[in-house]
Scaffold this active site. Sequence first.
Site, mmCIF file in Angstrom:
data_model
loop_
_atom_site.group_PDB
_atom_site.id
_atom_site.type_symbol
_atom_site.label_atom_id
_atom_site.label_comp_id
_atom_site.label_asym_id
_atom_site.label_seq_id
_atom_site.Cartn_x
_atom_site.Cartn_y
_atom_site.Cartn_z
ATOM 1 N N ASP A 303 38.980 -4.098 22.487
ATOM 2 C CA ASP A 303 40.349 -3.653 22.235
ATOM 3 C C ASP A 303 40.409 -2.403 21.355
ATOM 4 O OD1 ASP A 303 43.334 -4.577 22.082
ATOM 5 O OD2 ASP A 303 42.788 -4.250 19.999
ATOM 6 N N GLU A 373 38.914 -0.385 26.055
ATOM 7 C CA GLU A 373 40.314 0.034 26.138
ATOM 8 C C GLU A 373 40.539 1.251 25.260
ATOM 9 O OE1 GLU A 373 43.181 -1.287 23.568
ATOM 10 O OE2 GLU A 373 44.830 -1.337 24.989
HETATM 11 C C1 GLC Z 1 45.638 -3.212 22.322
HETATM 12 C C2 GLC Z 1 46.292 -4.386 23.000
HETATM 13 C C3 GLC Z 1 47.672 -4.530 22.497
HETATM 14 C C4 GLC Z 1 47.619 -4.770 21.031
HETATM 15 C C5 GLC Z 1 46.838 -3.676 20.316
HETATM 16 C C6 GLC Z 1 46.520 -4.038 18.920
HETATM 17 O O1 GLC Z 1 46.240 -2.023 22.651
HETATM 18 O O2 GLC Z 1 46.245 -4.232 24.383
HETATM 19 O O3 GLC Z 1 48.352 -5.559 23.141
HETATM 20 O O4 GLC Z 1 48.901 -4.865 20.509
HETATM 21 O O5 GLC Z 1 45.629 -3.416 20.950
HETATM 22 O O6 GLC Z 1 45.518 -4.983 18.871
#
Ligand code: GLC
Length: 679
Positions: A303, A373
């Site tokens: 993440d 991500e």
């Molecule tokens: C990522 C997740 C999101 C979350 C953020 C903070 O972007 O996809 O849902 O709020 O990280 O952890």
Amino acid sequence: MSKRGAKGIVELGCIQNTGFQEDDKTEEAVDGDAENRTSIVGLSSGGEGDAYTQIEPYAGMPKEVLLLYSHRACYRLPREILFWLTIACTLALISLTIAVIALSPPCLNWWQSSPVYQIYPRSFKDSDNDGVGDLKGIMEKLKHVEFLNIKAIWISPFYKSPMKDFGYDVEDFREIDPLFGSMQDFDDLLAAMHDKGLKLIMDFIPNHTSDKHQWFNLSRSGEEHYKDYYIWANCNSTHPPNNWVSVFGNSSWTYVDEKKQCYYHQFLQEQPDLNLRNPHVRNEMTDIIRFWLEKGVDGFRMDAVKHMLEAKHLRNEPQVDPSQDPDTIDTEFELHHDYTTTQLGLHEIMQDWRAVMDVYSREPGRYRVMITESYDYEEIDKTMMYYGTPHVKESDIPFNFYLLDLPTNLTGAGAHGLVNLWMANMPESKWPNWVVGNHDKPRISSSAGQPYVRVINMLLLTLPGTPTTYYGEEIGMENIEVTMDQIQDPFGKFNPNSSRDPQRSPMQWTGGVNSGFSGSNNTWLPLHPNYTTVNVEVQQKDAGSVLSQYRALSLLRQAELALQRGWLCYVWSDADVFAFLRELDGLDKAFLVVLNFGQDSVINLSDIKELPEQLTIHMSTKQEKDGKIVQKSSIATARGEGLLMQYSTHTRFNPGHASQCFVSDKACYLGALDILYKC
Ligand code: GLC
Ligand code: MG
């Protein structure tokens, strides 16, 4: 029975060989030494006291006799021929083995051959009727994923959490939140998935923890070992250390009176950022990765990785609009994130984790996948960095979020541009991937519009690479309307337009109570009112439904070599249509995909010599067209229609059109042996 004879040669029980006798006589004539070959073998009658009877000649060939004959040409020649033949065969076999190894293209790994299905656990299936989905619920619904012919599931976080950001604020990385179940439930789910040949990908959140995590408590109270576990800076209650803002809005610094310092958080103030420059923190996170790998998880979706490091100098970030009053800056889009994202050292951390995952990937079929991500918007080269270098591996799937812009570029040329953006920038021989929705972005049916759901799913499943499908997209679920008092998402509380609740509504299983999601009177978010018609049960019974078409494409993708690992060649794009070929060298079966992202249109592909004049529609998103024949000079598609045409050809398009074609690990098909080889 055996006995040593007078001449020291072993005496064996044997029978007379008349043929040998004749030969022996000949031999006597040759060297006149018959004496030497008598009384060599004794034949035992079996009784203890029996005398040995000397017999000559005998069947076993002693060395001396052997040597006599072996020099003759009629023996020597075949022997030498046999000897060299054996050597030649051995060498040929070795070379063949080496050639097969060298010429075999790498097999596709599990994360390449199946789409990834994202489950948002709060909304998938509630097994205990508390209104929130859970792990047992997921277990109950594994059949649905199998029905889709999907082998890999990514489950958004289910760690112990105060749920300020619905699990992305982790209180304990080694515990399951009771809302989702117990560690036993997790173990059962993983075992059940592995039994069915399904892979489980977990969310891993390295950038921050919850403010309820014990590390943060210890850090805040100044405990020596933990005091640098988070990012602390001097400040006062009214002046943060700099202008940095949180992704969720407002300053990313929160003042702590007891310390007279601020801590940094890229997201909520309840999500303090870990200090990943601290080797202890790095080790803690690596241990957590190991913990879950040991349990057997098949990979991680990592993440918010671009946020992991920040510049130590804490200088203000440059404003996008230098004339803007600095006091009014409160959203991430008003600053250039030169000091808070993608800092030097980030990729070393990722590569270290990849190396740890590699240790657990050695067993056949147990490869652990890394998905990252990072929303890099206009800076695609930053996304591509996550692939690593030719010598140092990093992410297998750096999430490709660029197709998320399709709804705002909804034309054939727009789709072509976004696909090409990835293909043209991806390092050679890497594996592409495609995302059209997730828990942070509006659903396709709401952003692009219901008429385009099917064609977007067709694009996703016919492009080369790994598609990711967010739960519900396979039935065309729509965003829900959330009233101000129903808002759950903290981002939505900052700005209702940013709320992510609309795309997180419960999965629509049936036309029954709460669509079969939960028996509770109060589901955590309301269901979309269209659930009576848009649901899995209804769509399973309808061969022309969004669900049935998704499934058909997923099965086809797995069955067809050209779709799995063939070339992608663009053949057309205009305001309405984007069309491409999928073909594999050596394989006569190929596919033409014609996708309409605009209005009703007719295209003429006569210039594509490699296509036959007539084409059969293998699958249309308008089911009634399946099986129909079309002329390549006049291919009609309605608004939002997708056509998949299968054809047979001996001439491939890619050799003459290198600039329009891409392939990852090039392979060719050898029909005679039904194998693939590197070419
Ligand atoms: C990522 C997740 C999101 C979350 C953020 C903070 O972007 O996809 O849902 O709020 O990280 O952890
Ligand atoms: Mg529940």
